[in-house]
Design an enzyme around this catalytic site. Structure first.
Site, PDB file in Angstrom:
ATOM      1  N   ASN A 150       0.800  -1.246   0.159  1.00 23.19           N
ATOM      2  CA  ASN A 150      -0.058  -0.111   0.100  1.00 23.19           C
ATOM      3  C   ASN A 150       0.874   1.266  -0.128  1.00 23.19           C
ATOM      4  O   ASN A 150       2.042   1.449   0.588  1.00 23.19           O
ATOM      5  CB  ASN A 150      -0.760  -0.012   1.188  1.00 23.19           C
ATOM      6  CG  ASN A 150      -0.366  -0.229   2.392  1.00 23.19           C
ATOM      7  OD1 ASN A 150       0.548  -0.718   2.573  1.00 23.19           O
ATOM      8  ND2 ASN A 150      -0.938   0.673   3.524  1.00 23.19           N
ATOM      9  N   GLU A 164       0.444   5.369   0.616  1.00 29.55           N
ATOM     10  CA  GLU A 164      -0.522   6.185   1.131  1.00 29.55           C
ATOM     11  C   GLU A 164       0.067   7.818   0.574  1.00 29.55           C
ATOM     12  O   GLU A 164       1.196   8.018   0.062  1.00 29.55           O
ATOM     13  CB  GLU A 164      -0.623   6.213   2.451  1.00 29.55           C
ATOM     14  CG  GLU A 164      -1.045   5.119   2.962  1.00 29.55           C
ATOM     15  CD  GLU A 164      -1.139   4.997   4.516  1.00 29.55           C
ATOM     16  OE1 GLU A 164      -0.882   5.913   5.332  1.00 29.55           O
ATOM     17  OE2 GLU A 164      -1.927   3.883   5.061  1.00 29.55           O
ATOM     18  N   CYS A 174      -4.404   0.847  -2.114  1.00 28.60           N
ATOM     19  CA  CYS A 174      -4.102  -0.316  -1.289  1.00 28.60           C
ATOM     20  C   CYS A 174      -3.296  -1.326  -2.079  1.00 28.60           C
ATOM     21  O   CYS A 174      -2.866  -1.182  -3.231  1.00 28.60           O
ATOM     22  CB  CYS A 174      -5.356  -1.321  -1.408  1.00 28.60           C
ATOM     23  SG  CYS A 174      -6.810  -0.516  -0.609  1.00 28.60           S
ATOM     24  N   GLU A 218      -3.164  -4.553  -2.750  1.00 29.70           N
ATOM     25  CA  GLU A 218      -3.877  -5.603  -3.705  1.00 29.70           C
ATOM     26  C   GLU A 218      -3.796  -5.032  -5.014  1.00 29.70           C
ATOM     27  O   GLU A 218      -3.753  -5.495  -6.026  1.00 29.70           O
ATOM     28  CB  GLU A 218      -5.378  -6.076  -3.214  1.00 29.70           C
ATOM     29  CG  GLU A 218      -5.078  -6.958  -1.847  1.00 29.70           C
ATOM     30  CD  GLU A 218      -5.532  -5.795  -0.637  1.00 29.70           C
ATOM     31  OE1 GLU A 218      -4.803  -4.719  -0.616  1.00 29.70           O
ATOM     32  OE2 GLU A 218      -6.229  -6.398   0.315  1.00 29.70           O
ATOM     33  N   CYS A 226     -10.521  -4.715   1.065  1.00 30.47           N
ATOM     34  CA  CYS A 226     -11.650  -3.602   0.950  1.00 30.47           C
ATOM     35  C   CYS A 226     -12.468  -3.891  -0.042  1.00 30.47           C
ATOM     36  O   CYS A 226     -12.034  -4.773  -1.181  1.00 30.47           O
ATOM     37  CB  CYS A 226     -11.022  -2.264   0.917  1.00 30.47           C
ATOM     38  SG  CYS A 226     -10.329  -1.845  -0.673  1.00 30.47           S
ATOM     39  N   CYS A 256     -11.034  -3.660  -3.631  1.00 29.06           N
ATOM     40  CA  CYS A 256      -9.945  -4.351  -4.180  1.00 29.06           C
ATOM     41  C   CYS A 256     -10.629  -5.860  -4.626  1.00 29.06           C
ATOM     42  O   CYS A 256     -10.073  -6.406  -5.412  1.00 29.06           O
ATOM     43  CB  CYS A 256      -8.780  -4.629  -3.223  1.00 29.06           C
ATOM     44  SG  CYS A 256      -7.789  -3.292  -2.722  1.00 29.06           S
TER      45      CYS A 256
HETATM   46  N1  THU Z   1      -5.103  -1.190   2.717  1.00 26.37           N
HETATM   47  C1  THU Z   1      -4.498  -2.182   1.867  1.00 26.37           C
HETATM   48  O1  THU Z   1      -3.725  -2.049   1.456  1.00 26.37           O
HETATM   49  N2  THU Z   1      -5.263  -3.195   1.424  1.00 26.37           N
HETATM   50  C2  THU Z   1      -6.618  -3.523   2.314  1.00 26.37           C
HETATM   51  O2  THU Z   1      -7.340  -4.512   1.411  1.00 26.37           O
HETATM   52  C3  THU Z   1      -7.158  -2.786   3.273  1.00 26.37           C
HETATM   53  C4  THU Z   1      -6.480  -1.238   3.454  1.00 26.37           C
HETATM   54  C5  THU Z   1      -4.367   0.069   3.266  1.00 26.37           C
HETATM   55  C6  THU Z   1      -4.730   1.368   2.874  1.00 26.37           C
HETATM   56  C7  THU Z   1      -4.453   2.213   3.780  1.00 26.37           C
HETATM   57  O3  THU Z   1      -2.928   2.688   3.187  1.00 26.37           O
HETATM   58  C8  THU Z   1      -4.074   1.556   5.000  1.00 26.37           C
HETATM   59  O4  THU Z   1      -4.336  -0.032   4.658  1.00 26.37           O
HETATM   60  C9  THU Z   1      -4.996   1.734   6.060  1.00 26.37           C
HETATM   61  O5  THU Z   1      -6.434   1.564   5.493  1.00 26.37           O
END
Ligand code: THU
Length: 159
Positions: A62, A64, A73, A75, A112, A115
């Site tokens: 991920n 940000e 994310c 995935e 999520c 994804c």
């Molecule tokens: N995140 C993912 O990378 N994958 C997921 O399936 C859920 C959330 C990340 C997004 C964000 O950078 C952090 O986790 C917190 O939500």
């Protein structure tokens, strides 16, 4: 009126040692990929590893951004990279892991909704099931196809 039920089947493992060699390798790659996460805002470091039909492994983490919705994310980072680099090679399995403060989360990290929808599309495009391995330090869940984590998938414009 009928009440209906949707059942979801999945396998639960206590450790990655119980996985097949190839799934264990993928789970380990997902754990390693958490180190490539850029998550200064959430401190939730997610790694994803995808095995393609020819055995190639692609990883993502991920990413940000201070403008929060601009991040992505793990995935989707991994799936978009795999699809952009190997557009004709179907995805077979995706493993996902998450860590906080350098410690692998005990519970499996669950993807999520966005994804899951993207996984569904690549499953359709690839023409065969994509299995999903959610890796926690205390338990691991394996689902055989995206339908299992996204029942009633949207895949038609009413045709
Ligand atoms: N995140 C993912 O990378 N994958 C997921 O399936 C859920 C959330 C990340 C997004 C964000 O950078 C952090 O986790 C917190 O939500």
């Amino acid at each position: 009126m009928d009440r209906k039920e949707i059942n979801i089947r999945y396998a639960e493992y206590c450790s990655i040692q119980e996985l097949s060699d190839s799934d264990r390798e993928l789970a380990s790659e997902a754990i390693l990929a958490t180190a490539n996460s850029y998550a200064p805002y959430s401190n939730f470091h997610v790694g994803a590893a995808i095995r393609l039909a020819d055995g190639t492994i692609v990883t993502g983490a991920n990413q940000e951004n201070i403008a929060y919705p601009s991040g992505l994310c793990a995935e989707r980072t991994a799936m978009f990279y795999a699809a952009a680099k190997y557009p004709d090679t179907p995805m077979k399995t995706i493993a996902i892991a998450a860590s906080s403060d350098g410690v692998l989360c005990p519970e499996p990290a669950t993807p999520c909704g966005a994804c899951r929808q993207v996984m569904a599309e690549y499953q359709t495009k690839g023409g065969s099931p994509i299995s999903i391995i959610l890796v926690g330090s205390e338990k691991i869940w394996k689902f055989d196809r995206v339908d299992d984590i996204l029942p009633l998938i949207f895949d038609s414009l009413g045709k």
